[in-house]
Motif scaffolding. Structure first.
Motif, PDB file in Angstrom:
ATOM      1  N   VAL A 202       0.849  -1.062   0.115  1.00 40.85           N
ATOM      2  CA  VAL A 202       0.047   0.198  -0.022  1.00 40.85           C
ATOM      3  C   VAL A 202       0.898   1.234   0.120  1.00 40.85           C
ATOM      4  N   PRO A 203       0.948   2.002  -0.815  1.00 37.09           N
ATOM      5  CA  PRO A 203       1.698   3.149  -1.142  1.00 37.09           C
ATOM      6  C   PRO A 203       1.474   3.951  -0.102  1.00 37.09           C
ATOM      7  N   GLY A 204       2.811   4.525   0.366  1.00 42.42           N
ATOM      8  CA  GLY A 204       2.471   5.684   1.434  1.00 42.42           C
ATOM      9  C   GLY A 204       2.514   5.146   3.176  1.00 42.42           C
ATOM     10  N   MET A 205       2.219   3.720   3.290  1.00 42.97           N
ATOM     11  CA  MET A 205       2.053   3.019   4.540  1.00 42.97           C
ATOM     12  C   MET A 205       3.261   2.720   5.156  1.00 42.97           C
ATOM     13  N   THR A 206       3.294   2.990   6.487  1.00 43.14           N
ATOM     14  CA  THR A 206       4.498   2.411   7.335  1.00 43.14           C
ATOM     15  C   THR A 206       4.074   1.018   7.631  1.00 43.14           C
ATOM     16  N   ALA A 207       5.462   0.305   7.471  1.00 42.41           N
ATOM     17  CA  ALA A 207       5.309  -1.156   7.512  1.00 42.41           C
ATOM     18  C   ALA A 207       6.454  -1.853   8.177  1.00 42.41           C
ATOM     19  N   LYS A 208       6.448  -2.987   8.443  1.00 43.59           N
ATOM     20  CA  LYS A 208       7.524  -4.127   8.850  1.00 43.59           C
ATOM     21  C   LYS A 208       8.157  -4.069   7.437  1.00 43.59           C
ATOM     22  N   PRO A 209       9.513  -3.994   7.131  1.00 40.07           N
ATOM     23  CA  PRO A 209      10.032  -4.088   5.902  1.00 40.07           C
ATOM     24  C   PRO A 209      10.190  -5.523   5.285  1.00 40.07           C
ATOM     25  N   ILE A 210       9.076  -6.183   5.298  1.00 39.72           N
ATOM     26  CA  ILE A 210       8.902  -7.500   4.858  1.00 39.72           C
ATOM     27  C   ILE A 210       7.921  -7.779   3.953  1.00 39.72           C
ATOM     28  N   ILE A 211       8.246  -8.260   2.640  1.00 36.49           N
ATOM     29  CA  ILE A 211       7.341  -8.153   1.578  1.00 36.49           C
ATOM     30  C   ILE A 211       6.227  -9.520   1.963  1.00 36.49           C
ATOM     31  N   ASP A 212       5.121  -9.391   2.091  1.00 37.56           N
ATOM     32  CA  ASP A 212       4.038 -10.536   2.422  1.00 37.56           C
ATOM     33  C   ASP A 212       3.754 -10.680   0.927  1.00 37.56           C
ATOM     34  N   ILE A 213       3.681 -12.033   0.666  1.00 37.55           N
ATOM     35  CA  ILE A 213       3.126 -12.434  -0.699  1.00 37.55           C
ATOM     36  C   ILE A 213       2.280 -13.788  -0.418  1.00 37.55           C
ATOM     37  N   LEU A 214       0.875 -13.364  -1.101  1.00 37.19           N
ATOM     38  CA  LEU A 214       0.012 -14.442  -0.962  1.00 37.19           C
ATOM     39  C   LEU A 214       0.114 -15.410  -2.030  1.00 37.19           C
TER      40      LEU A 214
ATOM     41  N   GLY B   4      15.415 -20.955   0.060  1.00 29.99           N
ATOM     42  CA  GLY B   4      15.676 -20.310   1.303  1.00 29.99           C
ATOM     43  C   GLY B   4      14.658 -20.227   2.332  1.00 29.99           C
ATOM     44  N   TYR B   5      13.493 -20.354   1.899  1.00 28.38           N
ATOM     45  CA  TYR B   5      12.258 -20.263   2.880  1.00 28.38           C
ATOM     46  C   TYR B   5      12.307 -21.157   4.004  1.00 28.38           C
ATOM     47  N   ASP B   6      11.893 -20.953   5.001  1.00 28.09           N
ATOM     48  CA  ASP B   6      11.807 -21.624   6.275  1.00 28.09           C
ATOM     49  C   ASP B   6      10.171 -21.945   6.358  1.00 28.09           C
ATOM     50  N   ASP B   7       9.847 -23.179   6.469  1.00 27.85           N
ATOM     51  CA  ASP B   7       8.490 -23.721   6.492  1.00 27.85           C
ATOM     52  C   ASP B   7       7.905 -23.898   7.921  1.00 27.85           C
ATOM     53  N   LEU B   8       7.160 -22.807   8.259  1.00 29.17           N
ATOM     54  CA  LEU B   8       6.770 -22.660   9.752  1.00 29.17           C
ATOM     55  C   LEU B   8       5.160 -23.424   9.955  1.00 29.17           C
ATOM     56  N   GLY B   9       4.662 -24.000   8.913  1.00 27.99           N
ATOM     57  CA  GLY B   9       3.454 -24.670   8.906  1.00 27.99           C
ATOM     58  C   GLY B   9       2.269 -23.600   8.895  1.00 27.99           C
ATOM     59  N   GLU B  10       1.278 -24.104   9.724  1.00 30.27           N
ATOM     60  CA  GLU B  10       0.094 -22.982   9.667  1.00 30.27           C
ATOM     61  C   GLU B  10       0.441 -21.828  10.705  1.00 30.27           C
ATOM     62  N   ALA B  11       1.371 -21.911  11.610  1.00 26.85           N
ATOM     63  CA  ALA B  11       1.592 -20.889  12.366  1.00 26.85           C
ATOM     64  C   ALA B  11       0.394 -20.022  13.011  1.00 26.85           C
ATOM     65  N   GLY B  12      -0.418 -21.008  13.620  1.00 28.73           N
ATOM     66  CA  GLY B  12      -1.419 -20.161  14.339  1.00 28.73           C
ATOM     67  C   GLY B  12      -2.659 -19.985  13.515  1.00 28.73           C
ATOM     68  N   ILE B  13      -2.627 -19.902  12.322  1.00 24.21           N
ATOM     69  CA  ILE B  13      -3.862 -19.594  11.606  1.00 24.21           C
ATOM     70  C   ILE B  13      -4.244 -20.732  10.426  1.00 24.21           C
TER      71      ILE B  13
ATOM     72  N   GLY C 288      17.106 -12.335   5.034  1.00 18.14           N
ATOM     73  CA  GLY C 288      18.381 -12.229   4.488  1.00 18.14           C
ATOM     74  C   GLY C 288      18.440 -10.822   4.045  1.00 18.14           C
ATOM     75  N   ARG C 289      19.225 -10.454   2.766  1.00 17.79           N
ATOM     76  CA  ARG C 289      19.444  -8.775   2.552  1.00 17.79           C
ATOM     77  C   ARG C 289      17.941  -8.302   2.605  1.00 17.79           C
ATOM     78  N   HIS C 290      17.055  -9.015   1.911  1.00 16.76           N
ATOM     79  CA  HIS C 290      15.506  -8.660   1.816  1.00 16.76           C
ATOM     80  C   HIS C 290      14.660  -9.890   2.790  1.00 16.76           C
ATOM     81  N   ALA C 291      13.465  -9.266   3.283  1.00 16.09           N
ATOM     82  CA  ALA C 291      12.659 -10.184   3.971  1.00 16.09           C
ATOM     83  C   ALA C 291      11.289 -10.599   3.343  1.00 16.09           C
ATOM     84  N   TYR C 292      11.218 -11.879   3.214  1.00 14.69           N
ATOM     85  CA  TYR C 292       9.725 -12.365   2.611  1.00 14.69           C
ATOM     86  C   TYR C 292       8.952 -13.010   3.399  1.00 14.69           C
ATOM     87  N   ASN C 293       7.688 -12.960   3.315  1.00 12.42           N
ATOM     88  CA  ASN C 293       6.689 -14.114   4.008  1.00 12.42           C
ATOM     89  C   ASN C 293       5.962 -14.395   2.695  1.00 12.42           C
TER      90      ASN C 293
END
Length: 176
Positions: free
Chosen positions: A46-58, A78-87, A97-102
Motif C-alpha cells: 500500500v503506497p505511503g504506509m508505514t510497515a515492517k520491511p517484509i514483503i508479504d506474498i499471498l 531459502g524459505y523456512d516452513d513454519l506450518g500453519e503458524a497459528g492460522i 536475508g538481504r531482503h525479507a519475505y513471507n
C-alpha cells in the motif's frame, strides 16, 4: 524455529514493489504451475504506509495437494516452513536475508485470500484509512512492542474493524 521474531517499522519505501516483482518472477518460475495467483499484500503493498520491511506474498492454490509440490521448492529457495503458524488454512513460510519475505499459501478465493485482498484494495483506495492504520502501528511500537506475536495481537482489533469497513466498501463497489 519459532514464528516470533523481533520487528521494527519503516516509512514507505517505493522499492518494496520492485522487491515483490523480483520475487514474484522467481516464484512464477519455481511454483507457478501449482498456483492460481500470486499477489503482493500487507502494508508494503500500500503506497505511503508505514510497515515492517517484509514483503508479504499471498499464494493462492486451488488444491491443497499442490502444497506438496510447492513447499519443497520454496525451502530450496531459502524459505523456512513454519506450518500453519497459528492460522488454520494458511501455510506460512519466511525467508530472511538481504531482503525479507513471507509467503502465505492459502486456498485461492477462500476467506483468507479474499480478506487480505479486500483490505489491500480498501487501503489503496482510502489514504486516510492507510494513514490511520500506520499511526496505530507506530503507536504500538512506540509503546515498547518489539516482537511479531505481540505486535500482531495488539493490532488485531483494529484489523478486524478495518476488514468490516473494507467489506462494506467492496460490496458497494461491486454493486455499482
Amino acid at each position: 524455529m519459532t514464528i516470533d521474531e523481533d520487528i521494527h517499522l519503516e516509512p514507505y519505501d517505493k522499492h518494496w514493489a520492485d522487491r515483490f516483482s523480483n520475487e514474484h518472477q522467481t516464484l512464477i518460475r519455481e511454483i507457478g504451475p501449482y498456483t492460481s495467483a500470486i499477489e503482493h499484500f500487507g502494508s508494503t503493498s500500500v503506497p505511503g504506509m508505514t510497515a515492517k520491511p517484509i514483503i508479504d506474498i499471498l499464494v493462492g492454490v486451488e488444491n491443497v495437494l499442490h502444497t506438496n509440490e510447492i513447499i519443497p521448492k520454496l525451502t530450496a529457495m531459502g524459505y523456512d516452513d513454519l506450518g500453519e503458524a497459528g492460522i488454520p488454512g494458511r501455510l506460512y513460510l519466511r525467508k530472511r536475508g538481504r531482503h525479507a519475505y513471507n509467503v502465505h499459501i492459502v486456498l485461492y478465493r477462500g476467506d483468507i485470500w479474499n480478506h487480505n485482498i479486500i483490505i489491500r484494495e480498501y487501503l489503496r483506495a482510502h489514504a486516510v484509512e492507510a494513514e490511520r492504520y500506520s499511526e496505530i502501528k507506530r503507536r504500538i511500537v512506540s509503546q515498547g512492542t518489539r516482537t511479531l506475536l505481540r505486535y500482531s495481537d495488539e493490532k488485531n482489533a483494529f484489523v478486524e474493524q478495518l476488514l468490516a469497513r473494507a467489506k462494506v466498501w467492496m460490496n458497494g463497489v461491486q454493486s455499482e
